[in-house]
Design an enzyme around this catalytic site. Structure first.
Site, PDB file in Angstrom:
ATOM      1  NE  ARG A  67      29.892  73.855  38.301  1.00 53.40           N
ATOM      2  CZ  ARG A  67      29.411  74.705  38.954  1.00 53.40           C
ATOM      3  NH1 ARG A  67      28.450  74.467  39.671  1.00 53.40           N
ATOM      4  NH2 ARG A  67      29.650  75.975  38.870  1.00 53.40           N
ATOM      5  NE  ARG A 187      19.245  80.100  45.606  1.00 52.47           N
ATOM      6  CZ  ARG A 187      20.344  80.264  44.704  1.00 52.47           C
ATOM      7  NH1 ARG A 187      21.000  79.347  44.128  1.00 52.47           N
ATOM      8  NH2 ARG A 187      20.632  81.618  44.483  1.00 52.47           N
ATOM      9  CE  LYS A 188      26.485  76.548  45.165  1.00 48.37           C
ATOM     10  NZ  LYS A 188      27.520  77.905  44.833  1.00 48.37           N
ATOM     11  N   GLY A 442      34.187  87.723  39.952  1.00 50.82           N
ATOM     12  CA  GLY A 442      33.579  88.495  38.813  1.00 50.82           C
ATOM     13  C   GLY A 442      32.248  89.090  39.171  1.00 50.82           C
ATOM     14  CB  CYS A 447      32.500  81.431  41.845  1.00 50.45           C
ATOM     15  SG  CYS A 447      30.591  81.725  41.751  1.00 50.45           S
ATOM     16  N   GLY A 448      34.975  82.937  43.567  1.00 45.92           N
ATOM     17  CA  GLY A 448      36.195  82.886  43.594  1.00 45.92           C
ATOM     18  C   GLY A 448      36.656  83.096  45.172  1.00 45.92           C
TER      19      GLY A 448
HETATM   20 FE1  SRM Z   1      29.536  79.549  41.583  1.00 43.40          FE
HETATM   21  C1  SRM Z   1      26.905  80.421  40.154  1.00 43.40           C
HETATM   22  C2  SRM Z   1      31.261  79.229  38.706  1.00 43.40           C
HETATM   23  C3  SRM Z   1      32.461  77.881  43.128  1.00 43.40           C
HETATM   24  C4  SRM Z   1      28.695  80.600  44.963  1.00 43.40           C
HETATM   25  N1  SRM Z   1      29.286  79.534  39.709  1.00 43.40           N
HETATM   26  C5  SRM Z   1      27.737  79.862  39.455  1.00 43.40           C
HETATM   27  C6  SRM Z   1      27.523  79.565  37.890  1.00 43.40           C
HETATM   28  C7  SRM Z   1      27.229  78.498  37.799  1.00 43.40           C
HETATM   29  C8  SRM Z   1      26.614  80.789  37.165  1.00 43.40           C
HETATM   30  C9  SRM Z   1      26.412  80.611  35.860  1.00 43.40           C
HETATM   31  O1  SRM Z   1      25.447  79.650  35.456  1.00 43.40           O
HETATM   32  O2  SRM Z   1      26.816  81.136  35.146  1.00 43.40           O
HETATM   33  C10 SRM Z   1      29.193  79.991  37.426  1.00 43.40           C
HETATM   34  C11 SRM Z   1      29.285  79.181  36.239  1.00 43.40           C
HETATM   35  C12 SRM Z   1      30.515  79.965  35.388  1.00 43.40           C
HETATM   36  C13 SRM Z   1      31.350  79.359  34.420  1.00 43.40           C
HETATM   37  O3  SRM Z   1      30.940  79.131  33.243  1.00 43.40           O
HETATM   38  O4  SRM Z   1      32.303  78.784  34.639  1.00 43.40           O
HETATM   39  C14 SRM Z   1      29.524  79.584  38.568  1.00 43.40           C
HETATM   40  N2  SRM Z   1      31.288  78.600  41.001  1.00 43.40           N
HETATM   41  C15 SRM Z   1      31.858  78.819  39.839  1.00 43.40           C
HETATM   42  C16 SRM Z   1      33.310  77.981  39.827  1.00 43.40           C
HETATM   43  C17 SRM Z   1      33.339  77.521  38.440  1.00 43.40           C
HETATM   44  C18 SRM Z   1      34.258  79.138  39.912  1.00 43.40           C
HETATM   45  C19 SRM Z   1      35.624  78.900  39.533  1.00 43.40           C
HETATM   46  O5  SRM Z   1      36.032  79.625  38.619  1.00 43.40           O
HETATM   47  O6  SRM Z   1      36.048  78.038  40.155  1.00 43.40           O
HETATM   48  C20 SRM Z   1      33.224  77.035  40.982  1.00 43.40           C
HETATM   49  C21 SRM Z   1      32.712  75.737  40.549  1.00 43.40           C
HETATM   50  C22 SRM Z   1      32.836  75.024  41.909  1.00 43.40           C
HETATM   51  C23 SRM Z   1      32.183  73.418  41.572  1.00 43.40           C
HETATM   52  O7  SRM Z   1      33.199  72.695  40.945  1.00 43.40           O
HETATM   53  O8  SRM Z   1      31.098  73.179  41.596  1.00 43.40           O
HETATM   54  C24 SRM Z   1      32.280  77.886  41.788  1.00 43.40           C
HETATM   55  N3  SRM Z   1      30.490  79.069  43.586  1.00 43.40           N
HETATM   56  C25 SRM Z   1      31.352  78.844  44.048  1.00 43.40           C
HETATM   57  C26 SRM Z   1      31.729  78.733  45.477  1.00 43.40           C
HETATM   58  C27 SRM Z   1      32.608  78.390  46.230  1.00 43.40           C
HETATM   59  C28 SRM Z   1      32.492  77.201  46.939  1.00 43.40           C
HETATM   60  O9  SRM Z   1      31.762  76.396  46.560  1.00 43.40           O
HETATM   61  O10 SRM Z   1      33.618  76.933  47.847  1.00 43.40           O
HETATM   62  C29 SRM Z   1      30.534  79.942  45.679  1.00 43.40           C
HETATM   63  C30 SRM Z   1      30.200  80.120  47.081  1.00 43.40           C
HETATM   64  C31 SRM Z   1      29.948  79.299  48.107  1.00 43.40           C
HETATM   65  C32 SRM Z   1      28.640  79.237  48.195  1.00 43.40           C
HETATM   66  O11 SRM Z   1      27.922  78.749  47.166  1.00 43.40           O
HETATM   67  O12 SRM Z   1      28.250  78.994  49.364  1.00 43.40           O
HETATM   68  C33 SRM Z   1      29.746  79.725  44.575  1.00 43.40           C
HETATM   69  N4  SRM Z   1      27.885  80.428  42.300  1.00 43.40           N
HETATM   70  C34 SRM Z   1      27.866  80.832  43.471  1.00 43.40           C
HETATM   71  C35 SRM Z   1      26.445  81.374  43.470  1.00 43.40           C
HETATM   72  C36 SRM Z   1      25.701  82.135  44.804  1.00 43.40           C
HETATM   73  C37 SRM Z   1      25.045  81.172  45.649  1.00 43.40           C
HETATM   74  C38 SRM Z   1      23.827  81.668  46.401  1.00 43.40           C
HETATM   75  O13 SRM Z   1      23.414  80.975  47.434  1.00 43.40           O
HETATM   76  O14 SRM Z   1      23.297  82.650  46.110  1.00 43.40           O
HETATM   77  C39 SRM Z   1      25.850  81.460  42.389  1.00 43.40           C
HETATM   78  C40 SRM Z   1      24.531  81.850  41.707  1.00 43.40           C
HETATM   79  C41 SRM Z   1      23.466  80.760  42.206  1.00 43.40           C
HETATM   80  O15 SRM Z   1      23.653  79.841  42.351  1.00 43.40           O
HETATM   81  O16 SRM Z   1      22.330  81.297  41.934  1.00 43.40           O
HETATM   82  C42 SRM Z   1      26.887  80.564  41.510  1.00 43.40           C
HETATM   83 FE1  SF4 Z   2      30.078  85.603  39.496  1.00 40.12          FE
HETATM   84 FE2  SF4 Z   2      30.683  83.088  39.982  1.00 40.12          FE
HETATM   85 FE3  SF4 Z   2      30.440  84.118  37.371  1.00 40.12          FE
HETATM   86 FE4  SF4 Z   2      32.518  84.523  39.121  1.00 40.12          FE
HETATM   87  S1  SF4 Z   2      31.926  82.600  38.102  1.00 40.12           S
HETATM   88  S2  SF4 Z   2      31.334  86.208  37.750  1.00 40.12           S
HETATM   89  S3  SF4 Z   2      31.660  85.027  40.863  1.00 40.12           S
HETATM   90  S4  SF4 Z   2      28.968  83.745  38.996  1.00 40.12           S
END
Ligand code: SRM
Ligand code: SF4
Length: 522
Positions: A67, A187-188, A442, A447-448
């Site tokens: 990333r 956290r993030k 998903g 994240c979407g």
């Molecule tokens: Fe996300 C975790 C993908 C934006 C909330 N997110 C993950 C992980 C890293 C989980 C993992 O290790 O597998 C996903 C990686 C999947 C992969 O292989 O692609 C993942 N998040 C994404 C992305 C790629 C979605 C997309 O297809 O665009 C986005 C990457 C953004 C970036 O460039 O950094 C992405 N994630 C978001 C957003 C939207 C935003 O930031 O506006 C959110 C909600 C907003 C927020 O965070 O407040 C989001 N992602 C989460 C969470 C829930 C966070 C929490 O506090 O519980 C997780 C789980 C975690 O962090 O434990 C997570």
């Molecule tokens: Fe869940 Fe984020 Fe993975 Fe999508 S990319 S399946 S919302 S953790």
């Protein structure tokens, strides 16, 4: 360790961090390459390396997703070529087509997949030579810093966000080298810097959102704090009642991060985002603590000006503020890019523009600085005809999807392919006249961003005919830009195999869609 941290029963991630700061794993990359991914310590492989920007994917064992950090979502053609080259050379055989891929993310960013542990050190060097970094892009760090996708080219912008996003990233990551002080948050932490009144970055769903505002005739930012999505916690940011001039953005951000770092909750990982600290203290105390760290009084918020604009998606051709130049927004279906397309984009940005490529939070991209005289040749390029059109179907245009179970271990359902398939069928069956933003995610991590969509889907499972099948909870009514607010859940556990007809009804009932005659007959 501060008193506030000492009193807490630290969660497992905190305990591991306390033993060895994960950024230090950079020094062990040669060793990891030697022993191979299977022999690595599990925490270091599956969590620790995320501090360096590498995410082990259990769905493709032994392969890592990288990333990036792309401040304000802006890349040069040289950087795009370096990334395309990495995809081509290092991301083969990751469990998808014979060529690797990259995805544009919902944070104006790129993720590349299929990387082996043996190649990580080399890739980090390649990135550094191109002025790129992927450091601190996961776990307890600040995510990619989003800014206005039309910064510096939009005649109506208020503040050019490009420099601010860059200096913020450099301060937080120690110029991409890694910052031990600021990478141990509870956290993030998400930061968005809006540059215009249309709020193209969804500032309200960030832990820290900066919204341009005039105070006594001076342009600066009002501050909103604590927005976040986590499973069953979907929270909009609230006003801090503070205004700062642009030159204070870095100092204020670092002050807030220090307050969060030193006082934020570190027990239950589900309750560690900054809003939990704000809830525990109350916003007045939180503001006072930030002010104290900041070292000078914070001005109260500027009055919100009434001239908000509607959110724009930037797809299509738009004149820039520079006479004779245009920016063109290309639609990238669910953000997916392949290496050959990335090379082509780099070439096109150079041939027609000034080499710049910009990413949007809708997972699309913009090529700016195209002179009027070169526009028609640009629009005739095969890539625009075949893949990245400027005139997508009305549903495709607003379609966003997270990674889903193709690569994400958290996923409950498949998202990207399904999202494209359903929209294709609906566009064939319906006459649509108004845009509809459909977002897929998903799992409840969101994240979407389904809560900001007109129609949002959150992956789940349900029982149907004695089978467990993939399903979604449906959200509606999310609004971005002017009067931004989150949507509401309207239906639960709709089986994906029944979804098309359910969405068709929603489009007819709420968005003025009409069913085509041939579809009625069929
Ligand atoms: Fe996300 C975790 C993908 C934006 C909330 N997110 C993950 C992980 C890293 C989980 C993992 O290790 O597998 C996903 C990686 C999947 C992969 O292989 O692609 C993942 N998040 C994404 C992305 C790629 C979605 C997309 O297809 O665009 C986005 C990457 C953004 C970036 O460039 O950094 C992405 N994630 C978001 C957003 C939207 C935003 O930031 O506006 C959110 C909600 C907003 C927020 O965070 O407040 C989001 N992602 C989460 C969470 C829930 C966070 C929490 O506090 O519980 C997780 C789980 C975690 O962090 O434990 C997570
Ligand atoms: Fe869940 Fe984020 Fe993975 Fe999508 S990319 S399946 S919302 S953790």
């Amino acid at each position: 360790m501060t008193q506030a941290v000492k009193k807490q029963k630290l969660n497992k991630v905190e305990q591991a961090k306390a033993k060895k700061h994960p950024l230090l794993l950079k020094q062990e990359l040669a060793h990891f390459a030697q022993i191979g991914w299977e022999a690595m310590d599990e925490f270091e492989r599956d969590f620790g390396l995320k501090w360096l920007g590498f995410f082990h994917r259990p769905v493709t064992p032994g392969k890592f997703m990288m990333r990036m950090r792309i401040p304000n979502g802006i890349l040069t053609s040289t950087q795009m070529r370096v990334l395309a080259d990495i995809v081509q050379r290092y991301c083969q055989g990751a469990g998808f087509q014979d060529q690797g891929n990259a995805d544009i993310t919902t944070r104006q960013n790129l993720q590349l997949r299929g990387i082996r542990i043996e190649d990580i050190a080399n890739i980090i060097n390649l990135l550094a030579q191109a002025g790129l970094t992927c450091v601190q892009s996961g776990m307890d760090n600040v995510r990619n810093i989003t800014g206005s996708p039309v910064a510096g080219i939009d005649a109506n912008e208020l503040i050019d966000t490009r420099g601010l996003c860059r200096i913020l990233q450099d301060a937080i990551t120690n110029n991409g080298e890694g910052n031990l002080e600021l990478s141990d948050l509870p956290r993030k932490f998400n930061i968005a810097v809006a540059g215009g009144r249309d709020n193209s970055v969804h500032a309200e769903i960030n832990d820290l959102g900066l919204l341009p505002a005039y105070k006594n005739g001076t342009l600066g930012f009002n501050i909103i704090v604590g927005g976040y999505f986590a499973p069953n916690q979907y929270v909009s940011a609230i006003p801090l009642d503070a205004w700062i001039p642009p030159e204070d953005v870095v100092a204020l951000t670092l002050a807030m991060m220090m307050v969060y770092r030193e006082n934020g909750p570190r027990e239950n990982r589900q309750k560690c985002r900054m809003m939990h600290l704000i809830n525990q203290w109350g916003i007045e105390k939180f503001r006072a603590e930030v002010e104290q760290r900041f070292g000078k009084p914070l001005a109260t918020a500027a009055e919100k000006d009434e001239i908000d604009w509607e959110k724009r998606d930037h797809i299509g051709v738009y004149p820039q503020k520079q006479t004779g130049l245009n920016y063109v927004g290309l639609h990238v279906p669910v953000g997916r890019l392949y290496a050959n397309e990335m090379f082509e984009l780099a070439r096109m940005a150079e041939v027609y523009g000034n080499g710049e490529i910009r990413l949007t939070v809708e997972q699309n991209l913009i090529i700016p600085h195209i002179p009027d005289t070169r526009l028609s040749a640009f629009l005739a390029e095969p890539l625009l005809k075949e893949r990245f059109t400027i005139e997508p179907g009305i549903l495709n245009r607003g379609l966003v999807s997270c990674t889903g179970n193709e690569f994400c271990g958290f996923a409950i359902i498949e998202t990207k392919n399904r999202a494209l398939a359903i929209v294709k069928e609906l566009e064939q069956e319906l006459i649509l006249t108004q845009p509809v933003r459909i977002h897929w995610t998903g799992c409840p991590n969101s994240c979407g961003q389904p809560q900001v969509a007109d129609i949002g889907f959150i992956g789940t499972k349900t029982r149907k005919d004695d089978r467990t099948v993939e399903a979604v909870d449906i959200w509606m009514g999310g609004k971005v830009g002017k009067d931004a607010h989150l949507g509401k859940e309207v239906m639960k556990r709709v089986a994906c195999e029944d979804l098309k007809s359910v969405v068709r009804d929603l489009l007819v009932e709420h968005f003025g869609a009409k069913i085509k005659e041939e579809a009625l007959v069929g």
